[in-house]
Enzyme design. Sequence first.
Site, PDB file in Angstrom:
ATOM      1  N   CYS A 126       0.825  -1.206   0.000  1.00 31.07           N
ATOM      2  CA  CYS A 126       0.000   0.000   0.000  1.00 31.07           C
ATOM      3  C   CYS A 126       0.864   1.263   0.000  1.00 31.07           C
ATOM      4  CB  CYS A 126      -0.935   0.050   1.185  1.00 31.07           C
ATOM      5  SG  CYS A 126      -2.092  -1.317   1.293  1.00 31.07           S
ATOM      6  N   ARG A 147       5.896  -1.094  -4.527  1.00 27.22           N
ATOM      7  CA  ARG A 147       5.522  -1.693  -3.236  1.00 27.22           C
ATOM      8  C   ARG A 147       4.477  -2.791  -3.402  1.00 27.22           C
ATOM      9  NH1 ARG A 147       6.985   1.574   1.184  1.00 27.22           N
ATOM     10  NH2 ARG A 147       5.250   0.822   2.419  1.00 27.22           N
ATOM     11  N   TRP A 206      -3.203  -2.707  -1.557  1.00 28.49           N
ATOM     12  CA  TRP A 206      -2.947  -4.148  -1.612  1.00 28.49           C
ATOM     13  C   TRP A 206      -4.035  -4.801  -0.785  1.00 28.49           C
ATOM     14  CZ3 TRP A 206      -1.495  -8.097   1.882  1.00 28.49           C
ATOM     15  CH2 TRP A 206      -0.937  -9.243   1.306  1.00 28.49           C
ATOM     16  N   ASN A 239      -3.212   2.550   5.283  1.00 29.03           N
ATOM     17  CA  ASN A 239      -2.399   1.340   5.209  1.00 29.03           C
ATOM     18  C   ASN A 239      -2.497   0.621   6.544  1.00 29.03           C
ATOM     19  OD1 ASN A 239      -1.577   2.258   2.730  1.00 29.03           O
ATOM     20  ND2 ASN A 239       0.493   2.803   3.367  1.00 29.03           N
ATOM     21  N   GLY A 240      -2.645  -0.693   6.526  1.00 27.57           N
ATOM     22  CA  GLY A 240      -2.734  -1.452   7.754  1.00 27.57           C
ATOM     23  C   GLY A 240      -4.017  -2.246   7.829  1.00 27.57           C
ATOM     24  N   GLU A 299      16.265 -19.746  -1.338  1.00 30.71           N
ATOM     25  CA  GLU A 299      16.148 -18.419  -1.936  1.00 30.71           C
ATOM     26  C   GLU A 299      16.013 -18.510  -3.451  1.00 30.71           C
ATOM     27  OE1 GLU A 299      16.118 -14.216  -2.402  1.00 30.71           O
ATOM     28  OE2 GLU A 299      15.510 -15.624  -0.825  1.00 30.71           O
ATOM     29  N   LYS A 358      12.783 -17.023  -5.498  1.00 38.54           N
ATOM     30  CA  LYS A 358      12.862 -16.057  -6.593  1.00 38.54           C
ATOM     31  C   LYS A 358      12.068 -16.544  -7.790  1.00 38.54           C
ATOM     32  CE  LYS A 358      13.848 -13.165  -4.935  1.00 38.54           C
ATOM     33  NZ  LYS A 358      14.136 -13.370  -3.550  1.00 38.54           N
ATOM     34  N   GLU A 378       8.258 -16.391  -7.050  1.00 43.23           N
ATOM     35  CA  GLU A 378       7.782 -15.013  -6.889  1.00 43.23           C
ATOM     36  C   GLU A 378       7.479 -14.345  -8.223  1.00 43.23           C
ATOM     37  OE1 GLU A 378       9.631 -12.834  -2.991  1.00 43.23           O
ATOM     38  OE2 GLU A 378      11.045 -13.352  -4.556  1.00 43.23           O
ATOM     39  N   HIS A 405      14.055 -38.417   1.380  1.00 41.04           N
ATOM     40  CA  HIS A 405      13.033 -38.611   2.406  1.00 41.04           C
ATOM     41  C   HIS A 405      11.693 -38.021   1.965  1.00 41.04           C
ATOM     42  CE1 HIS A 405      15.965 -40.206   5.172  1.00 41.04           C
ATOM     43  NE2 HIS A 405      16.736 -39.147   4.984  1.00 41.04           N
ATOM     44  N   LYS A 465       6.113  -5.125  -1.639  1.00 38.35           N
ATOM     45  CA  LYS A 465       7.526  -4.969  -1.317  1.00 38.35           C
ATOM     46  C   LYS A 465       7.755  -4.915   0.189  1.00 38.35           C
ATOM     47  CE  LYS A 465      11.868  -4.387  -2.169  1.00 38.35           C
ATOM     48  NZ  LYS A 465      12.642  -5.530  -2.675  1.00 38.35           N
TER      49      LYS A 465
END
Length: 612
Positions: free
Chosen positions: A2, A27, A76, A102-103, A485, A489, A492, A508, A607
């Site tokens: 947001c 963001r 968002w 925002n929130g 990571e 990536k 995402e 396993h 973000k």
Amino acid sequence: MCGIVGYIGPKNSVPIILEGLRRLEYRGYDSAGIAIVNNGSFFVEKKAGKVAELAAQLGQTGGSVAGSPGVGHTRWATHGEPSDLNAHPHFDADRGIAVVHNGIIENYAALKIMLERKGCRFASETDTEVLAHLIAGSYRETGDLASAVRLALTEVDGTYGLVVLSARDPDHMVVARKGSPLIIGVGDGENYVASDVSAIVEHTRKVVYLEDGEIAEVSRDGFRTMTIDDVAVEKEVQHVTLELSQIERGGFEHFMLKEIHEQPETIRNAMRGRLLVDEGTVKLGGLQNIMGRLLSARRIIITACGTSWHAGLVGKYMLEQIARVPTEVEYASEFRYRNPIVNIDDVVFLVSQSGETADTLAALREAKSKGATVLGIVNAVGGTIARETDGGVYVHAGPEIGVASTKAFTSQLTVLALITLLLARARGMTMENGQVLARELASLPEKVGEILADTENIKAIAEEFKDKRNFLYLGRGANYPVALEGALKLKEISYIHAEGYPAAEMKHGPIALIDENMPVVVIVPRDAIYDKVISNIQEVRARKGRIIAVANEDDDEIGKLAEFVLRVPRTYGFFGPILNIIPLQLLAYYIAVARGTDVDQPRNLAKSVTVE
């Protein structure tokens, strides 16, 4: 997540706000809106989709509308799907109050029932709309916008970065903060508000950071701040050094590609003035006053989210194996809710790119309440984590615009390596051994540059695998977090399902997935467990999995086992993740480009995650 930008002054708010919203697009968001006070009423436009669509609609319906004050928002979605109605700003019933937020308002359901019983009618599915009605009710009683906001917020549970306008009071904006960042930009006969300095840096470099529980009344000529309990607060105006060029693409197709290619310099920046090669040690001013507590710590706890959590996992290997300090790594989102055992002789590092991550802030406050020493490893200067910790280290990666973190991750790893060397020397490592590690750290920027100099092989691999639906990433030791990571990536930005595993754990369970359609990325540097990883590769080969290996330049054997090889220079084992992640960032990037996804603003992501 947001974005907020507002303006009050003699100029037309519309172009200022639209440009600010464009700079906040990184963001992550799914709708946008704007409200301008114009001749005693609001001009409003809201649109699901991108800021460009809002701007186009403004051109069609708004024409030459102008006014001030004004506020804009990129949303968002939390409560209610992305839609024109759910986009911000939100209003009270007679549209006398406009709110962007925002929130999350945690008690919004109870507040909504109470307000509906009083006759309020709701137009959206959002939690934010209750704020507009609450504030409108207080405003009718007090006739003062700042007092109305302050009184309304005493009824609210949750988090907010809030801007409120009244069509009846064009001389003021009121802003409030609790758990979601908000700043005031100070101008000459004009002022700004924003959730991020990048939205207003082209207009002013003088800013005021609001703290949790603070409210400000902003006019053209100044501002006054107070607490929610109506206690006046004096604020210091700070100067930001962010350059506009740092938040522009600079000729690259995407911010993410630019930021990947910036890594030789950002890694160098993380070490500049700190790494003392000749002395084989490190100087970190942000830790100087708490070195006694660091050295006497019973253990170190690293807590973070997402990519920063992966950095923390690598840090654990460094700190335990080199500095010999017991280290645990915790998801910040879980840390506070399990009543963790934290003691006054523990040191807790909070790792965050933005310094505003809600879950990490909650973990900070939990650790602090239990008496631990809390330290930050953050990128964005002036963030809440940096202000609330006992000390810490900035990573100096510069603004990271791409939602998928790249340069911040390698800078976090670099800072963790510096902290490790500092502690190792203080705990007895010889100068000679320290010099070996320091020289190797100093060589990393050049080695990253070597990887970035030739990406054609990575592009070809991306083209080969762009239509696959699943990937498996394997690594051992400090390269297990690199596998995590690398997989993160890929999913995402390309939306391909990918999982990272410790290579030995493949047998396993995940081995059941492997066949000729499964690409398997294996990180296999020439280190002490090289032969073990080779055995894992043989297990994949036996089941016809297609192997992409990340291997050292001088490994002549790996080509016999892997169908594709991504080459990296050799380095000291625990520093390897800083190099090994680079080709995996590029692989994810080029696959995403080949699939035509929105690389810099992937769907559903934000973000800076400022809600829990």
